[in-house]
Design an enzyme around this catalytic site. Structure first.
Site, mmCIF file in Angstrom:
data_model
loop_
_atom_site.group_PDB
_atom_site.id
_atom_site.type_symbol
_atom_site.label_atom_id
_atom_site.label_comp_id
_atom_site.label_asym_id
_atom_site.label_seq_id
_atom_site.Cartn_x
_atom_site.Cartn_y
_atom_site.Cartn_z
ATOM 1 N N HIS A 68 0.873 -1.099 0.029
ATOM 2 C CA HIS A 68 -0.010 0.150 -0.005
ATOM 3 C C HIS A 68 1.013 1.124 0.120
ATOM 4 O O HIS A 68 0.565 2.019 -0.760
ATOM 5 C CB HIS A 68 -0.983 0.313 1.259
ATOM 6 C CG HIS A 68 -1.711 1.219 1.394
ATOM 7 N ND1 HIS A 68 -2.767 1.695 0.615
ATOM 8 C CD2 HIS A 68 -1.428 2.282 2.315
ATOM 9 C CE1 HIS A 68 -3.057 3.044 1.059
ATOM 10 N NE2 HIS A 68 -2.147 3.211 2.150
ATOM 11 N N ASP A 96 7.747 20.353 -27.182
ATOM 12 C CA ASP A 96 7.655 18.767 -26.626
ATOM 13 C C ASP A 96 8.993 18.894 -25.315
ATOM 14 O O ASP A 96 9.320 19.841 -25.171
ATOM 15 C CB ASP A 96 8.207 17.718 -27.497
ATOM 16 C CG ASP A 96 7.533 16.484 -26.983
ATOM 17 O OD1 ASP A 96 7.828 16.006 -25.938
ATOM 18 O OD2 ASP A 96 6.914 15.674 -27.858
ATOM 19 N N TRP A 125 6.842 -0.091 4.207
ATOM 20 C CA TRP A 125 7.290 0.589 2.946
ATOM 21 C C TRP A 125 8.997 1.392 3.219
ATOM 22 O O TRP A 125 9.635 1.650 2.535
ATOM 23 C CB TRP A 125 6.708 1.764 2.555
ATOM 24 C CG TRP A 125 6.662 3.282 3.054
ATOM 25 C CD1 TRP A 125 6.013 3.361 4.332
ATOM 26 C CD2 TRP A 125 7.310 4.449 2.635
ATOM 27 N NE1 TRP A 125 6.190 4.837 4.578
ATOM 28 C CE2 TRP A 125 7.019 5.393 3.457
ATOM 29 C CE3 TRP A 125 8.327 4.517 1.390
ATOM 30 C CZ2 TRP A 125 7.784 6.734 3.395
ATOM 31 C CZ3 TRP A 125 8.783 5.821 1.211
ATOM 32 C CH2 TRP A 125 8.561 6.813 2.425
ATOM 33 N N SER A 162 13.274 5.573 -13.169
ATOM 34 C CA SER A 162 12.528 6.374 -13.923
ATOM 35 C C SER A 162 12.330 7.817 -13.476
ATOM 36 O O SER A 162 12.215 8.640 -14.463
ATOM 37 C CB SER A 162 10.941 5.461 -13.589
ATOM 38 O OG SER A 162 10.053 6.296 -13.887
ATOM 39 N N SER A 163 12.131 7.777 -12.199
ATOM 40 C CA SER A 163 12.046 9.263 -11.635
ATOM 41 C C SER A 163 13.231 10.204 -11.939
ATOM 42 O O SER A 163 13.237 11.372 -12.392
ATOM 43 C CB SER A 163 11.802 9.297 -10.041
ATOM 44 O OG SER A 163 10.814 8.707 -9.758
ATOM 45 N N HIS A 194 12.531 12.096 3.568
ATOM 46 C CA HIS A 194 12.145 13.505 3.855
ATOM 47 C C HIS A 194 11.960 14.285 2.392
ATOM 48 O O HIS A 194 10.675 14.850 2.202
ATOM 49 C CB HIS A 194 12.525 14.145 4.839
ATOM 50 C CG HIS A 194 11.535 15.327 5.453
ATOM 51 N ND1 HIS A 194 10.593 14.926 5.887
ATOM 52 C CD2 HIS A 194 11.403 16.552 4.956
ATOM 53 C CE1 HIS A 194 9.748 15.968 6.104
ATOM 54 N NE2 HIS A 194 10.338 16.725 5.533
ATOM 55 N N GLU A 211 11.248 13.142 -0.481
ATOM 56 C CA GLU A 211 10.295 12.577 -1.163
ATOM 57 C C GLU A 211 8.891 13.112 -0.771
ATOM 58 O O GLU A 211 7.965 13.148 -1.684
ATOM 59 C CB GLU A 211 10.369 11.164 -0.978
ATOM 60 C CG GLU A 211 9.215 10.319 -1.378
ATOM 61 C CD GLU A 211 9.279 9.872 -2.950
ATOM 62 O OE1 GLU A 211 10.189 10.270 -3.542
ATOM 63 O OE2 GLU A 211 8.098 9.912 -3.497
ATOM 64 N N TYR A 251 8.305 16.082 -0.030
ATOM 65 C CA TYR A 251 8.022 17.431 -0.779
ATOM 66 C C TYR A 251 7.966 16.999 -2.324
ATOM 67 O O TYR A 251 7.089 17.959 -3.070
ATOM 68 C CB TYR A 251 9.203 18.484 -0.309
ATOM 69 C CG TYR A 251 9.199 18.891 1.183
ATOM 70 C CD1 TYR A 251 8.151 19.435 1.594
ATOM 71 C CD2 TYR A 251 10.109 18.272 1.879
ATOM 72 C CE1 TYR A 251 7.883 19.826 2.983
ATOM 73 C CE2 TYR A 251 10.229 18.489 3.112
ATOM 74 C CZ TYR A 251 9.011 19.440 3.962
ATOM 75 O OH TYR A 251 8.824 19.336 5.031
ATOM 76 N N SER A 257 -2.133 26.477 -7.168
ATOM 77 C CA SER A 257 -1.986 28.169 -7.273
ATOM 78 C C SER A 257 -2.572 28.455 -8.486
ATOM 79 O O SER A 257 -3.425 29.434 -8.702
ATOM 80 C CB SER A 257 -0.413 28.296 -7.543
ATOM 81 O OG SER A 257 0.023 28.265 -6.368
ATOM 82 N N HIS A 263 14.153 13.823 11.688
ATOM 83 C CA HIS A 263 13.266 13.937 12.642
ATOM 84 C C HIS A 263 12.208 12.524 12.343
ATOM 85 O O HIS A 263 11.267 12.696 13.199
ATOM 86 C CB HIS A 263 12.179 15.349 12.403
ATOM 87 C CG HIS A 263 11.744 15.279 10.931
ATOM 88 N ND1 HIS A 263 11.523 16.591 10.110
ATOM 89 C CD2 HIS A 263 11.173 14.482 10.161
ATOM 90 C CE1 HIS A 263 10.967 16.210 9.198
ATOM 91 N NE2 HIS A 263 10.657 15.203 9.053
ATOM 92 N N HIS A 264 12.492 11.989 11.438
ATOM 93 C CA HIS A 264 11.928 10.597 11.416
ATOM 94 C C HIS A 264 12.738 9.605 12.347
ATOM 95 O O HIS A 264 11.915 8.392 12.417
ATOM 96 C CB HIS A 264 11.966 10.163 10.065
ATOM 97 C CG HIS A 264 11.442 10.855 8.896
ATOM 98 N ND1 HIS A 264 9.999 10.605 8.717
ATOM 99 C CD2 HIS A 264 11.657 11.928 8.230
ATOM 100 C CE1 HIS A 264 9.673 11.560 7.776
ATOM 101 N NE2 HIS A 264 10.603 12.461 7.452
ATOM 102 N N THR A 271 5.916 27.528 4.141
ATOM 103 C CA THR A 271 4.558 26.829 3.943
ATOM 104 C C THR A 271 3.456 27.808 4.291
ATOM 105 O O THR A 271 2.369 27.930 3.505
ATOM 106 C CB THR A 271 4.463 25.522 4.730
ATOM 107 O OG1 THR A 271 5.699 24.539 4.702
ATOM 108 C CG2 THR A 271 3.277 24.795 4.253
ATOM 109 N N LYS A 310 2.839 30.231 1.184
ATOM 110 C CA LYS A 310 2.151 29.662 0.432
ATOM 111 C C LYS A 310 0.683 29.459 0.770
ATOM 112 O O LYS A 310 -0.144 30.079 0.044
ATOM 113 C CB LYS A 310 2.445 28.008 0.146
ATOM 114 C CG LYS A 310 3.751 27.773 -0.010
ATOM 115 C CD LYS A 310 4.248 27.883 -1.461
ATOM 116 C CE LYS A 310 3.546 27.407 -2.531
ATOM 117 N NZ LYS A 310 3.856 27.721 -4.002
ATOM 118 N N ARG A 354 1.176 1.922 15.028
ATOM 119 C CA ARG A 354 0.903 1.526 13.766
ATOM 120 C C ARG A 354 1.186 0.102 13.323
ATOM 121 O O ARG A 354 1.988 -0.382 14.030
ATOM 122 C CB ARG A 354 1.350 2.692 12.640
ATOM 123 C CG ARG A 354 2.769 2.042 12.399
ATOM 124 C CD ARG A 354 3.628 3.529 11.941
ATOM 125 N NE ARG A 354 3.386 3.682 10.653
ATOM 126 C CZ ARG A 354 4.404 4.404 9.737
ATOM 127 N NH1 ARG A 354 5.223 4.964 10.175
ATOM 128 N NH2 ARG A 354 4.096 4.353 8.446
#
Lengths: 536, 299
Positions: free
Chosen positions: A84, A114, A149, A179-180, A263, A265, A267, A278, A312-313, A338, A341, A460
């Site tokens: 998941h 293109d 994950w 790919s990314s 982390h 990731e 963002y 926006s 912080h994780h 943030t 924004k 969890r």
């Protein structure tokens, strides 16, 4: 921004150009067209979301009652939660926002015909598609990949996760990562080199800024993940001990490497949504974006600071007291850009003449729910509080508020905003709103009670829990069923779009929509901007 | 002949069993009985943290309320702005949109005010981090080792006192026990004393998580980490494994019996006297085995 184009080929009906009469195989399996590849990516994201979403429904069914017997094998449960997480991140949110909407609209918005490297673009998609096969093998082979994950060793080493499933999951991350990475290089090259004359960096639409920052994050973060995954594969298969304490390695090293990728990731998943919001807010308020430069550079700052907050994780893992303080303060700093924004979106609406079309509902839902998720993020950033909140359902609620509501609402806002442009047919407004409201109620009912479960101390990744947690889990499962039913409404919306007989105008949103895609036909010609547009 | 021998043996064994039962009834009272008066367990529809069982958790509870109220105000502020915008600037009310895109004053304000709010959060938060890190001068130290799927507790100051703690399986739950939270041999600790936990793992990662006592640390193989707490009053406290550790991740809870210091000291003597087997299984250890070193001592 005001633009003039000398490109008036949108009068041609789609398909009028003889040059792109292609066979199905040639068009879809060997595509080099950024719009077709974008469509492929969106299809991939749709499949990923359906599979990942089905897994989440199974999980909520199991958790609806304590001592439930839907899933009795812990390995099966762990394989489901792992798949998941991986599917929703790498095969839903990323392909929808970056590969899908990014591919479709970044070249158009900057006035390019293109992407810079069309074949690389195609290769990037097929790496991801192969990765999907691998991640599904990781779910179904043997007892599946059961490490979560985050894939922390030693649980996923050869001793505790024997069998090929974990190897497939790890290789699927390599494929998604390649790919990314290729996609990100392509975006950077396109955005930096192929903007139309007159479109300086400071005139570029915010969605392109968002994709540019995201692409830089990918280029810097993915290689670190690739390194960590490679070390894991080596530990599993070739007898190295990078993360094996018995061989002088350290499992904590993996946590650092993983979150140095993980982390940014976060963002990577939310910045493109910021860009979409926006545009949607500006279009339906009929106002230009408030504080354009502040909006663009807020994303740059978020991207930059996002790289220096990873531990912080790991507040309850092996890090020192002073590191905790640094990482807490650095994390809290992200709240400032943030906030820029969020307040700029509200200022964009302020004084506007707001029409509450479906994309605007998703955008406003995004803003409010993202603020809720951001507020719990500020709570969790406090290392002293994370001592009790780490890994419990408060955390689950937090990151689903920013992802399942933030990123997903951003995706839906973008889809409803642009689906007319992509297909030439408008979505049914009534059913779009039904979809929004049912989904809004469903996800809030699913995830808000999880704050309470977390405060009460429910960890969890549990398939069975103490009976005291039964009440809120039941409510949460009811919420997930509402979200599931809401997704069926979305399928109906898609059915109506694809069977639509209407032919939309070039700019069907009117005065508020000012970017270049609204000067092209709906759908745009197979090759747009045969004559380069000039931005004034 | 054989039948007579059989009946004699039968009668003897019944007598022995009865005698055993009689002995048990006259044995010293359970030293951990004081813990049975109060149970700090989660309850259905709970909305907040457990009642704080330690100064550590009390401080966390206070900081949580402090930060959460500030953030609630922020969310409410954004919510009010959005409702105002929806009512005041909808197309039917405000027909002509303004084209204003800059206001230097508000742009500075919405940077400066969040910075001040963060400063107000950071100061007490950092103080609490230092408080949590100060594990000096403990009264006692317990080495906690996570295993797949049970906990092992080693009392550093009591030689030989090292035992394992398994969850009571669902089908063996007795009245008074809590499904998924009760264990066969709880961790027995004194109240009012500073207890340091040295936490490690024998196999994969685990998480030593005691919500009501304000303690959480990963158990990492090859590394030891410390945490500490002071339990306020006698009672039973619960925790669970909070880092995914394999197929029985949800099946290794933590149960703590907190008793007055005198009872705790009596218990350590009682426990060591009844201690019959202190071998810890060799690694790797992947299937739960019945281990009853302290069957009588902790119940």
């Amino acid at each position: 921004m005001s633009t003039t184009t000398h490109d008036h080929d949108h009068g041609h009906a789609h398909g009028a150009h003889g040059e792109h009469r292609q066979s199905f195989v040639s068009r879809w399996l060997m595509s080099t067209n950024h719009k077709d590849i974008g469509t492929l990516y969106i299809t991939m994201a749709f499949i990923g979301a359906c599979v990942g979403g089905t897994l989440s429904m199974i999980m909520r069914q199991q958790l609806m009652y304590p001592h439930n017997t839907l899933i009795t094998n812990g390995n099966e449960w762990n394989a489901i939660i792992t798949a998941h997480g991986l599917l929703m991140i790498f095969w839903f949110v990323m392909p929808a926002l970056i590969g899908g909407l990014g591919n479709w609209f970044v070249p158009i918005m900057i006035g390019a015909p293109d992407m810079a490297f069309p074949r690389l673009n195609n290769m990037s998609f097929w790496f991801l598609a192969c990765g999907f096969v691998f991640v599904m093998l990781g779910l179904f082979l043997g007892s599946g990949t059961g490490a979560g994950w985050t894939l922390y060793p030693p649980l996923d080493n050869a001793q505790y996760s024997p069998g090929m499933a974990t190897d497939f999951s790890l290789f699927s991350l390599h494929l998604a990562g390649i790919s990314s990475l290729l996609g990100a290089i392509n975006f950077i090259a396109t955005i930096l080199n192929m903007r139309a004359p007159g479109m300086g960096m400071h005139k570029m639409p915010l969605f392109c800024w968002a994709i540019l920052v995201t692409a830089f994050l990918l280029v810097l973060a993915i290689p670190v993940l690739a390194g960590a995954v490679t070390m894991l594969i080596m530990d599993r298969n070739f007898g190295t001990s990078f993360f094996e304490p018995s061989g002088g390695g350290d499992p904590v090293l993996f946590q650092h490497l993983f979150w140095f990728f993980g982390h940014p990731e976060v963002y990577i998943m939310i910045l493109p949504a910021f860009g979409i919001i926006s545009h949607v807010v500006s279009t339906f308020s009929k106002k230009p974006v408030f504080g354009y430069l502040g909006m663009a550079y807020a994303m740059v700052i978020i991207g930059f600071v996002g790289f220096v907050v990873w531990a912080h994780h790991m507040f309850v893992s092996a890090i020192s007291t002073d590191s905790k303080i640094y990482f807490q303060v650095a994390t809290l700093v992200i709240a400032v850009p943030t906030g820029i924004k969020v307040f700029s979106w509200i200022a964009t609406m302020w004084g506007g003449s707001i029409e509450f079309k479906t994309p605007m509902l998703w955008a406003m839902g995004f803003i409010f729910l993202f603020v809720v998720g951001g507020a719990t993020g500020v709570v969790l950033a406090n290392a002293a509080l994370d001592q009790i909140l780490h890994n419990d359902y408060f955390l689950i609620a937090h990151f689903h508020y920013v992802l399942s509501m933030g990123a997903a609402f951003g995706i839906f806002a973008g889809i409803y905003y642009w689906i007319g442009k992509m297909t030439g047919h408008q979505y049914p407004e009534f059913w779009g709103k039904v979809h929004f409201w049912t989904f809004f109620i469903g996800v809030n009912l699913t995830f808000f009670p999880q704050h309470f479960l977390g405060l009460a101390g429910m960890p969890r990744r549990y398939p069975d829990y103490a009976d005291a947690f039964a009440g809120w889990n039941y409510v949460s499962s009811i919420g997930s069923m509402i979200s599931g039913a809401s997704t069926l409404v979305f399928f109906y919306v898609l059915y109506r779009v694809f069977t639509g007989k209407d032919q939309l105008a070039d700019n069907y949103w009117g005065e508020g929509a000012t970017t270049l895609e609204w000067q092209l036909s709906s759908p745009p010609p197979f090759h747009q901007f045969l004559t380069q547009p000039v931005v004034t | 002949m054989m039948r007579r021998l059989g009946s004699v043996l039968g009668v003897t064994s019944i007598l022995m069993l009865m005698g055993h039962a009689a002995l048990a009834q006259t044995a010293a009272p359970d030293p951990t009985a004081a813990a049975n008066a109060y149970a700090n367990a989660p309850h259905n529809w709970q909305l907040w943290f457990p009642v704080a069982g330690s100064p550590m958790q009390a401080k966390i509870d206070w900081l949580m309320q402090y930060v959460l109220w500030i953030m609630t105000a922020v969310v409410a502020f954004v919510g009010v702005l959005m409702v105002y915008v929806i009512l005041r600037f909808r197309a039917s009310v405000n027909k002509v949109p303004s084209q204003r895109t800059h206001n230097t004053l508000v742009e500075v304000v919405w940077i400066v005010v969040p910075v001040l709010v963060l400063a107000v959060i950071i100061v007490p938060s950092i103080n609490l981090i230092y408080y949590q890190a100060d594990d000096s001068n403990p009264y006692m130290t317990v080495t906690v080792t996570g295993h797949q799927w049970y906990w092992e507790y080693n009392y550093n100051a009591v030689p030989g006192l090292d035992y394992t703690s398994y969850m009571i399986p669902d089908d063996k739950i007795q009245p008074g026990q809590i499904r998924r939270l009760s264990v066969d041999h709880p961790l027995v600790l004194p109240v009012g004393e500073k207890i340091r936990f040295v936490i490690t793992s024998g196999d994969v990662l685990h998480g030593f998580y005691l919500p009501s006592l304000g303690v959480q640390k990963y158990a990492i193989p090859g590394t030891t980490m410390t945490s500490w707490t002071i339990i306020d009053k006698p009672g039973t406290y619960y925790g669970q494994c909070n880092q995914i550790c394999g197929l029985n991740h949800d099946g290794m809870p933590i149960e703590i019996k907190a008793v007055p210091l005198a009872d705790y000291l009596a218990w350590t003597k009682y426990a060591t006297a009844n201690y019959t087997d202190n071998t810890v299984p060799a690694l790797p250890f992947s299937s739960p085995m019945p281990r009853n070193q302290l069957a009588d001592a902790t119940r």
